[in-house]
Motif scaffolding. Structure first.
Motif, PDB file in Angstrom:
ATOM      1  N   ASP A 249       0.849  -1.185   0.000  1.00  0.00           N
ATOM      2  CA  ASP A 249       0.000   0.000   0.000  1.00  0.00           C
ATOM      3  C   ASP A 249       0.889   1.241   0.000  1.00  0.00           C
ATOM      4  N   LEU A 250       1.385   1.601  -1.177  1.00  0.00           N
ATOM      5  CA  LEU A 250       2.383   2.659  -1.298  1.00  0.00           C
ATOM      6  C   LEU A 250       2.331   3.209  -2.717  1.00  0.00           C
ATOM      7  N   ASP A 251       2.221   4.527  -2.856  1.00  0.00           N
ATOM      8  CA  ASP A 251       2.279   5.086  -4.200  1.00  0.00           C
ATOM      9  C   ASP A 251       3.675   5.667  -4.446  1.00  0.00           C
ATOM     10  N   ARG A 252       3.937   6.016  -5.683  1.00  0.00           N
ATOM     11  CA  ARG A 252       5.277   6.499  -6.052  1.00  0.00           C
ATOM     12  C   ARG A 252       5.680   7.761  -5.278  1.00  0.00           C
ATOM     13  N   ASP A 253       4.738   8.669  -5.061  1.00  0.00           N
ATOM     14  CA  ASP A 253       5.063   9.898  -4.326  1.00  0.00           C
ATOM     15  C   ASP A 253       5.518   9.586  -2.901  1.00  0.00           C
ATOM     16  N   ARG A 254       4.797   8.696  -2.240  1.00  0.00           N
ATOM     17  CA  ARG A 254       5.176   8.325  -0.866  1.00  0.00           C
ATOM     18  C   ARG A 254       6.487   7.559  -0.864  1.00  0.00           C
ATOM     19  N   LEU A 255       6.717   6.751  -1.890  1.00  0.00           N
ATOM     20  CA  LEU A 255       7.964   5.995  -1.997  1.00  0.00           C
ATOM     21  C   LEU A 255       9.170   6.922  -2.057  1.00  0.00           C
ATOM     22  N   GLU A 256       9.005   8.077  -2.684  1.00  0.00           N
ATOM     23  CA  GLU A 256      10.112   9.040  -2.769  1.00  0.00           C
ATOM     24  C   GLU A 256      10.578   9.495  -1.391  1.00  0.00           C
ATOM     25  N   GLY A 257       9.679   9.521  -0.405  1.00  0.00           N
ATOM     26  CA  GLY A 257      10.046   9.943   0.941  1.00  0.00           C
ATOM     27  C   GLY A 257      10.377   8.792   1.879  1.00  0.00           C
ATOM     28  N   ALA A 258      10.352   7.576   1.362  1.00  0.00           N
ATOM     29  CA  ALA A 258      10.577   6.389   2.199  1.00  0.00           C
ATOM     30  C   ALA A 258      12.067   6.217   2.521  1.00  0.00           C
ATOM     31  N   PRO A 259      12.361   5.565   3.651  1.00  0.00           N
ATOM     32  CA  PRO A 259      13.761   5.248   3.959  1.00  0.00           C
ATOM     33  C   PRO A 259      14.373   4.426   2.819  1.00  0.00           C
ATOM     34  N   ARG A 260      15.601   4.774   2.471  1.00  0.00           N
ATOM     35  CA  ARG A 260      16.280   4.085   1.366  1.00  0.00           C
ATOM     36  C   ARG A 260      17.779   4.248   1.515  1.00  0.00           C
ATOM     37  N   TYR A 261      18.481   3.497   0.702  1.00  0.00           N
ATOM     38  CA  TYR A 261      19.931   3.628   0.672  1.00  0.00           C
ATOM     39  C   TYR A 261      20.416   3.357  -0.748  1.00  0.00           C
ATOM     40  N   ALA A 262      21.610   3.862  -1.043  1.00  0.00           N
ATOM     41  CA  ALA A 262      22.185   3.733  -2.381  1.00  0.00           C
ATOM     42  C   ALA A 262      22.892   2.390  -2.537  1.00  0.00           C
ATOM     43  N   ARG A 263      23.173   2.058  -3.757  1.00  0.00           N
ATOM     44  CA  ARG A 263      23.818   0.783  -4.097  1.00  0.00           C
ATOM     45  C   ARG A 263      25.134   0.573  -3.347  1.00  0.00           C
ATOM     46  N   ASN A 264      25.888   1.638  -3.134  1.00  0.00           N
ATOM     47  CA  ASN A 264      27.200   1.524  -2.484  1.00  0.00           C
ATOM     48  C   ASN A 264      27.127   1.673  -0.963  1.00  0.00           C
ATOM     49  N   GLU A 265      25.916   1.690  -0.407  1.00  0.00           N
ATOM     50  CA  GLU A 265      25.722   1.804   1.042  1.00  0.00           C
ATOM     51  C   GLU A 265      25.164   0.497   1.591  1.00  0.00           C
ATOM     52  N   ARG A 266      25.291   0.328   2.881  1.00  0.00           N
ATOM     53  CA  ARG A 266      24.706  -0.843   3.546  1.00  0.00           C
ATOM     54  C   ARG A 266      24.227  -0.384   4.919  1.00  0.00           C
ATOM     55  N   PRO A 267      22.930  -0.510   5.184  1.00  0.00           N
ATOM     56  CA  PRO A 267      22.430  -0.109   6.502  1.00  0.00           C
ATOM     57  C   PRO A 267      22.969  -1.009   7.602  1.00  0.00           C
ATOM     58  N   ASP A 268      22.972  -0.489   8.798  1.00  0.00           N
ATOM     59  CA  ASP A 268      23.346  -1.275   9.973  1.00  0.00           C
ATOM     60  C   ASP A 268      22.071  -1.941  10.489  1.00  0.00           C
ATOM     61  N   TRP A 269      21.860  -3.187  10.099  1.00  0.00           N
ATOM     62  CA  TRP A 269      20.630  -3.899  10.454  1.00  0.00           C
ATOM     63  C   TRP A 269      20.527  -4.167  11.953  1.00  0.00           C
ATOM     64  N   ASP A 270      21.609  -4.016  12.687  1.00  0.00           N
ATOM     65  CA  ASP A 270      21.562  -4.184  14.142  1.00  0.00           C
ATOM     66  C   ASP A 270      21.182  -2.895  14.861  1.00  0.00           C
ATOM     67  N   ASP A 271      21.092  -1.784  14.127  1.00  0.00           N
ATOM     68  CA  ASP A 271      20.732  -0.491  14.704  1.00  0.00           C
ATOM     69  C   ASP A 271      19.207  -0.438  14.855  1.00  0.00           C
ATOM     70  N   ARG A 272      18.734  -0.595  16.085  1.00  0.00           N
ATOM     71  CA  ARG A 272      17.283  -0.609  16.332  1.00  0.00           C
ATOM     72  C   ARG A 272      16.631   0.709  15.931  1.00  0.00           C
ATOM     73  N   GLU A 273      17.354   1.799  16.002  1.00  0.00           N
ATOM     74  CA  GLU A 273      16.788   3.092  15.613  1.00  0.00           C
ATOM     75  C   GLU A 273      16.521   3.123  14.101  1.00  0.00           C
ATOM     76  N   TYR A 274      17.410   2.530  13.318  1.00  0.00           N
ATOM     77  CA  TYR A 274      17.183   2.452  11.867  1.00  0.00           C
ATOM     78  C   TYR A 274      15.915   1.632  11.589  1.00  0.00           C
ATOM     79  N   GLY A 275      15.797   0.482  12.224  1.00  0.00           N
ATOM     80  CA  GLY A 275      14.611  -0.352  12.057  1.00  0.00           C
ATOM     81  C   GLY A 275      13.350   0.368  12.493  1.00  0.00           C
TER      82      GLY A 275
END
Length: 122
Positions: A80-106
């Protein structure tokens, strides 16, 4: 072994590359990967690739797994997501990697989509 998939279970390797649609039937992207809890084995997020051309400028959006609904008719996942809302969604670039252990990120990802924060799999 049969090459068929049961209606309620699927191998992670078959999820990768599956299209993701919004409720209007528009293709938003495809599943690039999944994030699984190391200790509890639960799927936490589907990583959707979005945009770019031939991998250039592509972004990755973590989608809480509970937000995805498989649609047999479309052969893909619906969110349940349109393209406009997707633009503001959390994301990262191809050369980045989120810290999946960071509870604040989750928490930021889950809050954006209105998903309950899953227990840590520490």
């Amino acid at each position: 072994m049969s090459d068929t998939v049961s209606p309620s279970n699927i191998e992670a390797s078959r999820v990768t590359g599956t299209n993701v649609y919004n409720r209007a039937g528009e293709t938003l992207g495809e599943i690039y990967d999944v994030v699984i809890g190391k200790r509890d084995g639960r799927v936490k997020y589907a990583i959707m690739s979005f945009g770019g051309f031939l991998g250039i400028g592509e972004e990755y959006h973590p989608l809480p797994w509970d937000q995805l609904e498989y649609d047999e008719r479309q052969g893909g996942y619906v969110v349940d997501l349109d393209r406009d809302r997707l633009e503001g969604a959390p994301r990262y670039a191809r050369n980045e990697r989120p810290d999946w252990d960071d509870r604040e990120y989750g928490r930021r990802v889950d809050d954006f989509y209105g998903s309950p924060l899953l227990p840590a799999s520490v």
